[in-house]
Design a protein around this motif. Structure first.
Motif, PDB file in Angstrom:
ATOM      1  N   HIS A 113      99.780 118.465  54.057  1.00  7.79           N
ATOM      2  CA  HIS A 113      99.236 118.705  52.719  1.00  7.79           C
ATOM      3  C   HIS A 113     100.374 118.477  51.736  1.00  7.79           C
ATOM      4  CE1 HIS A 113      98.115 121.187  49.200  1.00  7.79           C
ATOM      5  NE2 HIS A 113      96.919 120.694  49.467  1.00  7.79           N
ATOM      6  N   GLY A 114     100.109 117.710  50.685  1.00  4.77           N
ATOM      7  CA  GLY A 114     101.145 117.420  49.696  1.00  4.77           C
ATOM      8  C   GLY A 114     100.623 117.538  48.280  1.00  4.77           C
ATOM      9  N   ARG A 115     101.586 117.653  47.352  1.00  5.21           N
ATOM     10  CA  ARG A 115     101.210 117.738  45.942  1.00  5.21           C
ATOM     11  C   ARG A 115     102.422 117.471  45.066  1.00  5.21           C
ATOM     12  NH1 ARG A 115      97.992 122.769  43.327  1.00  5.21           N
ATOM     13  NH2 ARG A 115      97.347 121.731  41.418  1.00  5.21           N
ATOM     14  N   ASN A 116     102.330 116.455  44.229  1.00  5.25           N
ATOM     15  CA  ASN A 116     103.346 116.187  43.221  1.00  5.25           C
ATOM     16  C   ASN A 116     102.716 115.987  41.851  1.00  5.25           C
ATOM     17  OD1 ASN A 116     104.870 115.169  45.818  1.00  5.25           O
ATOM     18  ND2 ASN A 116     106.399 115.558  44.257  1.00  5.25           N
ATOM     19  N   SER A 117     101.410 116.036  41.766  1.00  4.96           N
ATOM     20  CA  SER A 117     100.690 115.830  40.518  1.00  4.96           C
ATOM     21  C   SER A 117      99.992 117.118  40.115  1.00  4.96           C
ATOM     22  CB  SER A 117      99.647 114.721  40.672  1.00  4.96           C
ATOM     23  OG  SER A 117     100.256 113.513  41.004  1.00  4.96           O
ATOM     24  N   THR A 118      99.666 117.220  38.839  1.00  4.64           N
ATOM     25  CA  THR A 118      98.914 118.378  38.363  1.00  4.64           C
ATOM     26  C   THR A 118      97.465 118.022  38.066  1.00  4.64           C
ATOM     27  OG1 THR A 118      99.593 117.964  36.083  1.00  4.64           O
ATOM     28  CG2 THR A 118     100.949 119.491  37.382  1.00  4.64           C
ATOM     29  N   GLN A 119      97.200 116.732  37.842  1.00  2.00           N
ATOM     30  CA  GLN A 119      95.843 116.263  37.582  1.00  2.00           C
ATOM     31  C   GLN A 119      95.258 115.702  38.884  1.00  2.00           C
ATOM     32  OE1 GLN A 119      94.301 116.439  34.545  1.00  2.00           O
ATOM     33  NE2 GLN A 119      96.085 117.487  33.704  1.00  2.00           N
ATOM     34  N   TYR A 120      93.960 115.526  38.924  1.00  2.00           N
ATOM     35  CA  TYR A 120      93.326 115.115  40.174  1.00  2.00           C
ATOM     36  C   TYR A 120      93.728 113.699  40.600  1.00  2.00           C
ATOM     37  CZ  TYR A 120      89.536 112.909  37.400  1.00  2.00           C
ATOM     38  OH  TYR A 120      88.795 112.170  36.528  1.00  2.00           O
ATOM     39  N   ILE A 121      93.618 113.454  41.906  1.00  2.00           N
ATOM     40  CA  ILE A 121      93.974 112.175  42.519  1.00  2.00           C
ATOM     41  C   ILE A 121      92.840 111.177  42.267  1.00  2.00           C
ATOM     42  CG2 ILE A 121      94.568 110.997  44.678  1.00  2.00           C
ATOM     43  CD1 ILE A 121      96.640 113.120  43.622  1.00  2.00           C
ATOM     44  N   THR A 122      93.199 109.986  41.783  1.00  2.00           N
ATOM     45  CA  THR A 122      92.206 108.965  41.456  1.00  2.00           C
ATOM     46  C   THR A 122      92.144 107.846  42.485  1.00  2.00           C
ATOM     47  OG1 THR A 122      93.851 107.854  40.081  1.00  2.00           O
ATOM     48  CG2 THR A 122      92.332 109.380  38.971  1.00  2.00           C
ATOM     49  N   THR A 123      93.229 107.611  43.209  1.00  2.00           N
ATOM     50  CA  THR A 123      93.251 106.567  44.227  1.00  2.00           C
ATOM     51  C   THR A 123      94.334 106.889  45.254  1.00  2.00           C
ATOM     52  OG1 THR A 123      93.387 104.174  44.609  1.00  2.00           O
ATOM     53  CG2 THR A 123      94.795 105.067  42.871  1.00  2.00           C
ATOM     54  N   ILE A 124      94.092 106.490  46.489  1.00  2.00           N
ATOM     55  CA  ILE A 124      95.059 106.746  47.567  1.00  2.00           C
ATOM     56  C   ILE A 124      94.949 105.596  48.569  1.00  2.00           C
ATOM     57  CG2 ILE A 124      93.442 108.151  48.928  1.00  2.00           C
ATOM     58  CD1 ILE A 124      95.841 110.046  49.511  1.00  2.00           C
ATOM     59  N   GLN A 125      96.105 105.125  49.070  1.00  2.00           N
ATOM     60  CA  GLN A 125      96.069 103.958  49.952  1.00  2.00           C
ATOM     61  C   GLN A 125      97.320 103.898  50.824  1.00  2.00           C
ATOM     62  OE1 GLN A 125      93.963 101.686  51.552  1.00  2.00           O
ATOM     63  NE2 GLN A 125      93.191 101.447  49.490  1.00  2.00           N
ATOM     64  N   TYR A 126      97.128 103.733  52.131  1.00  2.00           N
ATOM     65  CA  TYR A 126      98.246 103.472  53.040  1.00  2.00           C
ATOM     66  C   TYR A 126      98.696 102.023  52.874  1.00  2.00           C
ATOM     67  CZ  TYR A 126      97.936 107.732  55.854  1.00  2.00           C
ATOM     68  OH  TYR A 126      97.965 109.025  56.289  1.00  2.00           O
ATOM     69  N   SER A 127      99.983 101.782  53.087  1.00  2.00           N
ATOM     70  CA  SER A 127     100.486 100.408  53.118  1.00  2.00           C
ATOM     71  C   SER A 127      99.946  99.731  54.377  1.00  2.00           C
ATOM     72  CB  SER A 127     102.015 100.396  53.110  1.00  2.00           C
ATOM     73  OG  SER A 127     102.536 101.056  54.254  1.00  2.00           O
TER      74      SER A 127
END
Length: 175
Positions: free
Chosen positions: A67-81
């Motif tokens: 579980h990770g978090r570096n943002s305060t606003q919601y996640i809009t996109t996520i992608q593995y290389s």
């Protein structure tokens, strides 16, 4: 709720209740992991407690691996290389955080030259570059792995369109 469906039987094979809305999701290239970006835009403060966080689940049993978090606003996109060694997480904060998967999802580099939230992103086929769209329809290019040794959380190197014109992209989600 995260649900995995069987195409052949048209039924849910696995299900996991998560504590927050999921706005972005992706599979790792080898199919062993699922990354879920959390958060939602609720007016209720309790419902927003996980905005900006993301979770990695093992696909075989949907067990939480990280579980990770570096943002305060919601996640809009996520992608593995494409090579599975990095995970890019874009948020409503107008930032893309790139994590080193091999080293336990530590922050590798940060793309933050946006005027609006991150709406889409694509990895290059060689897993070195990102292109991304902002909510203001910008198209930005970054060297996130490449030519220098990044310390944890260094700014990614912005590229001009001319520098990125010959890059081959693994996906084409950006407009």
């Amino acid at each position: 709720t995260l649900r995995i469906w069987s195409i052949s039987t048209l039924s849910v094979t696995q299900r996991r209740q998560l504590p927050s809305m999921i706005r972005a999701i992706c599979w790792s290239p080898n199919g062993e992991l699922i990354a879920c970006g959390q958060g939602g835009g609720s007016t209720n403060a309790e419902d927003r407690r996980l905005d900006g966080s993301w979770v990695i689940l093992r696909s075989s049993d949907l067990r939480v691996m990280h579980h990770g978090r570096n943002s305060t606003q919601y996640i809009t996109t996520i992608q593995y290389s494409p090579n599975g060694k990095h995970l890019a997480v874009g948020s409503l904060d107008s930032v893309i955080n790139v994590y080193d998967v091999i080293r336990g999802y530590i922050l590798h580099s940060v793309c933050n030259d946006f005027n609006g939230f991150v709406s889409q992103l694509d990895w290059s086929k060689d897993s070195k570059y990102l292109r991304c769209n902002s909510g203001f329809f910008e198209l930005c290019f970054y060297d996130v792995i490449g030519s220098i040794d990044f310390d944890e959380g260094d700014d990614a190197i912005s590229m001009t369109p001319k520098e990125a014109r010959d890059v081959l992209w693994s996906t084409n989600t950006c407009t």
